[in-house]
Design an enzyme around this catalytic site. Sequence first.
Site: not given
Length: 444
Positions: A82, A295
Amino acid sequence: MHLTFYPLFSLLLILFIGTNQCFSSSSSHSSQTLVLPLKTRITPTDNSGHRPTDKLHFHHNVTLTVTLTVGTPPQNISMVIDTGSELSWLRCNRTSNPNPTNNFDPTLSSSYSPIPCSSPTCRTRTRDFLIPASCDSDKLCHATLSYADASSSEGNLAAEVFHFGNSTNNSSLVFGCMGSVSGSDPEEDSKTTGLLGMNRGSLSFISQMGFPKFSYCISGTDDFPGFLLLGDSNFTWLTPLNYTPLIRISTPLPYFDRVAYTVQLTGIKVNGKLLPIPKSVLVPDHTGAGQTMVDSGTQFTFLLGPVYTALRTEFLNQTNGTFTVYDEPDFVFQGTMDLCYLISPVRIRTGILHRLPSVSLVFEGAEIAVSGQPLLYRVPHLTVGNDSVYCFTFGNSDLMGMEAYVIGHHHQQNMWIEFDLQRSRIGLAPVQCDVSGQRLGIES
């Protein structure tokens, strides 16, 4: 802020250069490169094409997972990678997971070392956590992590050996041994046995490992979805990268994520036409609202209301007469995308998507150009007559309750994206990810 939507990505690890390597908190990996190929997995929607209104799965719906061994003797663990999180963690409570065999049991490891709340690690290195670390009844460092989808994990900080294969390096990594993991989708959350944090925080995996750079390339196809590369990428065959600096703000601000990969968006172009967007709305304000984050975990791209409206208006004007708008005022795809079109399968087969105007996200020193198919996304299971519904893949941050611009991975397809932590910058270059993968020795 870390938002994720389907499709899902799962990540299987291979070592490209070097032997089995232990994750170490003290050694530098500047001369080593690890390559991790991606695989895709789809999360189903309901038959209406809408996601359930009470379950916007921001965090765990796009997952990059790596399988490794942890502890002494080693235990096999699967962890989600992540880039929007700092602290790595493992699920340590067997009773809370229907699949307990993939949980970490610290009582079986001789190298497991809990961190007291009096330690410098607990007192100073947790400063970027949204919820401050605390001291539990055993005087151990206690962490509660929360995410944008209202999911959370809670447990103690500890040090442990993370390694591949039979590595004998006994250096350790600080992580969270979580006894409680909860989220909006219990079935999906139960599959998450751990998380590998990759942002710029001092306790992130990438920071503790000491990799000076990491890169990824996402092709967006089932045949070869792409890869993640840890380490340097100075390959002679790689297209020269254009770099944009990472933005840092040292002062804590309520809406600014200081350890995210933040860049400066300077403008947006549609078919080369620069939109009349005031510079003031593209920079963070005094509260930190308005930062632009790159992201890999977010699927689509989200823009603050005024900028989204300007882009939507221009894109609509330039597609007028060529594409038929889906005129259903109550339909907003995934709660944020309200510009959709009706397109027949015949027109798709004839290549109509190539007639879409391109959209370019302009940064200081670099640019991401999006054209063709990535600009529209087919809504699953929704048809009107013989037509399918395709929605513009830019969403309105205001409808999501966000105070930021987020550049999602759908618009990063066939881009080499390098996170250069040494020089605090991101490098961008258009490439064919499948070709790059072949050069790296990854078979599709």
